[in-house]
Design a protein around this motif. Structure first.
Motif, PDB file in Angstrom:
ATOM      1  N   ARG A 183      24.054 -74.576 -20.159  1.00 47.29           N
ATOM      2  CA  ARG A 183      25.093 -73.576 -20.451  1.00 47.29           C
ATOM      3  C   ARG A 183      24.528 -72.180 -20.211  1.00 47.29           C
ATOM      4  O   ARG A 183      23.551 -71.785 -20.830  1.00 47.29           O
ATOM      5  CB  ARG A 183      25.560 -73.684 -21.897  1.00 47.29           C
ATOM      6  CG  ARG A 183      26.307 -74.969 -22.215  1.00 47.29           C
ATOM      7  CD  ARG A 183      26.964 -74.859 -23.579  1.00 47.29           C
ATOM      8  NE  ARG A 183      25.997 -74.541 -24.623  1.00 47.29           N
ATOM      9  CZ  ARG A 183      26.311 -74.006 -25.804  1.00 47.29           C
ATOM     10  NH1 ARG A 183      27.561 -73.702 -26.083  1.00 47.29           N
ATOM     11  NH2 ARG A 183      25.388 -73.759 -26.699  1.00 47.29           N
ATOM     12  N   GLY A 184      25.161 -71.401 -19.368  1.00 46.80           N
ATOM     13  CA  GLY A 184      24.655 -70.073 -19.064  1.00 46.80           C
ATOM     14  C   GLY A 184      24.846 -69.076 -20.182  1.00 46.80           C
ATOM     15  O   GLY A 184      24.113 -68.090 -20.279  1.00 46.80           O
ATOM     16  N   SER A 189      19.925 -70.026 -23.528  1.00 46.10           N
ATOM     17  CA  SER A 189      19.998 -69.711 -22.103  1.00 46.10           C
ATOM     18  C   SER A 189      19.944 -68.207 -21.861  1.00 46.10           C
ATOM     19  O   SER A 189      19.328 -67.751 -20.888  1.00 46.10           O
ATOM     20  CB  SER A 189      21.275 -70.303 -21.492  1.00 46.10           C
ATOM     21  OG  SER A 189      21.202 -71.709 -21.438  1.00 46.10           O
ATOM     22  N   ARG A 193      17.155 -66.428 -19.545  1.00 48.65           N
ATOM     23  CA  ARG A 193      17.488 -65.539 -18.425  1.00 48.65           C
ATOM     24  C   ARG A 193      16.835 -64.171 -18.623  1.00 48.65           C
ATOM     25  O   ARG A 193      16.345 -63.564 -17.663  1.00 48.65           O
ATOM     26  CB  ARG A 193      18.999 -65.389 -18.288  1.00 48.65           C
ATOM     27  CG  ARG A 193      19.355 -64.409 -17.174  1.00 48.65           C
ATOM     28  CD  ARG A 193      20.839 -64.276 -16.894  1.00 48.65           C
ATOM     29  NE  ARG A 193      21.029 -63.237 -15.890  1.00 48.65           N
ATOM     30  CZ  ARG A 193      21.672 -63.395 -14.752  1.00 48.65           C
ATOM     31  NH1 ARG A 193      22.156 -64.561 -14.432  1.00 48.65           N
ATOM     32  NH2 ARG A 193      21.814 -62.385 -13.910  1.00 48.65           N
ATOM     33  N   TYR A 214      23.648 -73.132 -12.746  1.00 48.76           N
ATOM     34  CA  TYR A 214      24.083 -73.398 -14.113  1.00 48.76           C
ATOM     35  C   TYR A 214      24.826 -74.733 -14.202  1.00 48.76           C
ATOM     36  O   TYR A 214      25.214 -75.304 -13.192  1.00 48.76           O
ATOM     37  CB  TYR A 214      25.000 -72.273 -14.605  1.00 48.76           C
ATOM     38  CG  TYR A 214      24.316 -70.934 -14.682  1.00 48.76           C
ATOM     39  CD1 TYR A 214      23.490 -70.603 -15.764  1.00 48.76           C
ATOM     40  CD2 TYR A 214      24.467 -69.997 -13.666  1.00 48.76           C
ATOM     41  CE1 TYR A 214      22.848 -69.378 -15.833  1.00 48.76           C
ATOM     42  CE2 TYR A 214      23.834 -68.759 -13.725  1.00 48.76           C
ATOM     43  CZ  TYR A 214      23.021 -68.456 -14.805  1.00 48.76           C
ATOM     44  OH  TYR A 214      22.386 -67.244 -14.868  1.00 48.76           O
ATOM     45  N   GLN A 215      25.000 -75.197 -15.441  1.00 51.43           N
ATOM     46  CA  GLN A 215      25.618 -76.503 -15.711  1.00 51.43           C
ATOM     47  C   GLN A 215      24.832 -77.620 -15.013  1.00 51.43           C
ATOM     48  O   GLN A 215      25.400 -78.565 -14.461  1.00 51.43           O
ATOM     49  CB  GLN A 215      27.091 -76.510 -15.273  1.00 51.43           C
ATOM     50  CG  GLN A 215      27.955 -75.496 -15.977  1.00 51.43           C
ATOM     51  CD  GLN A 215      27.993 -75.708 -17.486  1.00 51.43           C
ATOM     52  OE1 GLN A 215      28.152 -76.840 -17.953  1.00 51.43           O
ATOM     53  NE2 GLN A 215      27.862 -74.633 -18.261  1.00 51.43           N
TER      54      GLN A 215
END
Length: 325
Positions: A183-184, A189, A193, A214-215
């Motif tokens: 999940r971004g 997450s 990032r 992502y995902q």
């Protein structure tokens, strides 16, 4: 149907003695315990569990909110929880939510109406402010970082672990680095990032959005990442991968398409599942089983002593260097 008074009469003991035997109270003579147990067996007696719950106010059951049971990340946390629950003789009510807020709310309402004694949250979609409102009904433990004076938590430093992985890749001379996340928008997450961007910024290297995926959860997702990379004019030379299963899929598909690991594509993964050892993957050990064990121990402590303070524990992570960097 026999009741506790019938057992007492047939065993020649008091109702209080029968109650003590049924609740495994230590202060009962062996002769009386044996007499009660013989009658219980002869009558095939079983306690009315609902009545016991009404009397004690406890169900001896705790809920577990888990998004996906089939993902190794959550499966490992669940393994730790289950080990501790078995040792403590506590039953688990496990709900796979698929990150659906209404499913998470169902477990919270079960806590509210005393159908469970406490709640463990492996990951969630509801805001913590919503969840905190239910902490008045029983202890809630989070398996991720949270700043709260009402909910205890156990976690690792996802920013620090991602930054360490980036440092390794940069030291090996990589500047064309991408990553694969689930999940971004989740808290973990976002921290990953941020670590990724900070490391590149410190090295004077721009972030390339086309190298961010992502995902990504499964072996097949990893293979699809490689297929996407092969279509690019300029490819990343290294990937950070949030999960060993995904990394295995990347390696398998890369080799199939003539890419050498790590010469053409270096990989640092996370979690240190058995598949990482099988594929000789450089990975970060996130201590997932220990997170589950610690989360349950925190919950049990709060159940046994509701006045015990809220705790926030950070477990150490470690880099395991193998053959993919």
């Amino acid at each position: 149907m026999a009741n506790i008074k019938d057992i007492a009469r047939l065993a020649g003991v008091s109702v209080a003695t029968v109650s003590r035997v049924l609740n495994d109270h230590p202060y009962v003579s062996e002769a009386k315990r044996a007499a009660v147990q013989e009658v219980v067996h002869r009558l095939n007696y079983s306690r009315n569990v609902n009545a016991v719950h009404l009397i004690t106010g406890k169900t001896n059951m705790v809920g577990v909110v888990i998004p996906y049971l089939n993902l190794p990340y959550f499966n490992s946390i669940m393994e730790g929880i289950a080990q501790e629950a078995l040792e403590a003789n506590v039953h688990l009510l496990v709900s796979q939510t698929n990150y659906a807020a209404d499913k998470e709310t169902e477990l919270l309402n079960m806590l509210k109406i005393k159908q469970i004694d406490g709640l463990l949250i492996c990951s969630r979609s509801l805001e913590w402010e919503v969840i905190e409102a239910y902490s008045q009904f029983g202890p809630i433990i989070a398996c991720e970082y949270i700043e709260s004076d009402r909910i205890s938590s156990v976690h690792i430093d996802h920013y620090g672990s991602f930054r360490l992985a980036m440092q390794l890749l940069l030291e090996k001379g990589h500047t064309r680095i991408g990553y694969c996340l689930g999940r971004g928008h989740s808290f973990n997450s976002r921290n990953r990032r941020r670590a990724f961007s900070d490391a590149l910024s410190s090295a004077g290297v721009p972030v390339r959005e086309e190298w961010m995926f992502y995902q990504i959860y499964s072996i097949e997702d990893g293979a699809e990442v490689v297929r996407s990379i092969l279509d690019m004019e300029e490819r990343p030379t290294a990937l950070l991968v949030a999960g060993d299963q995904v990394a295995a899929g990347i390696i398998s598909e890369a080799v199939k398409n003539g890419l050498r690991v790590p010469e053409d594509l270096a990989i640092v993964s996370f979690d240190n599942h058995p598949i990482a050892q099988l594929f000789d993957i450089t990975t970060i050990d996130n201590r997932l089983v220990e997170i589950g064990r610690t989360a349950f121990s925190l919950l049990l402590k709060r159940l046994q002593d509701p006045a015990s303070p809220v705790e926030h524990r950070e477990l150490p992570f470690r880099l395991i260097e193998r053959a993919t960097v």
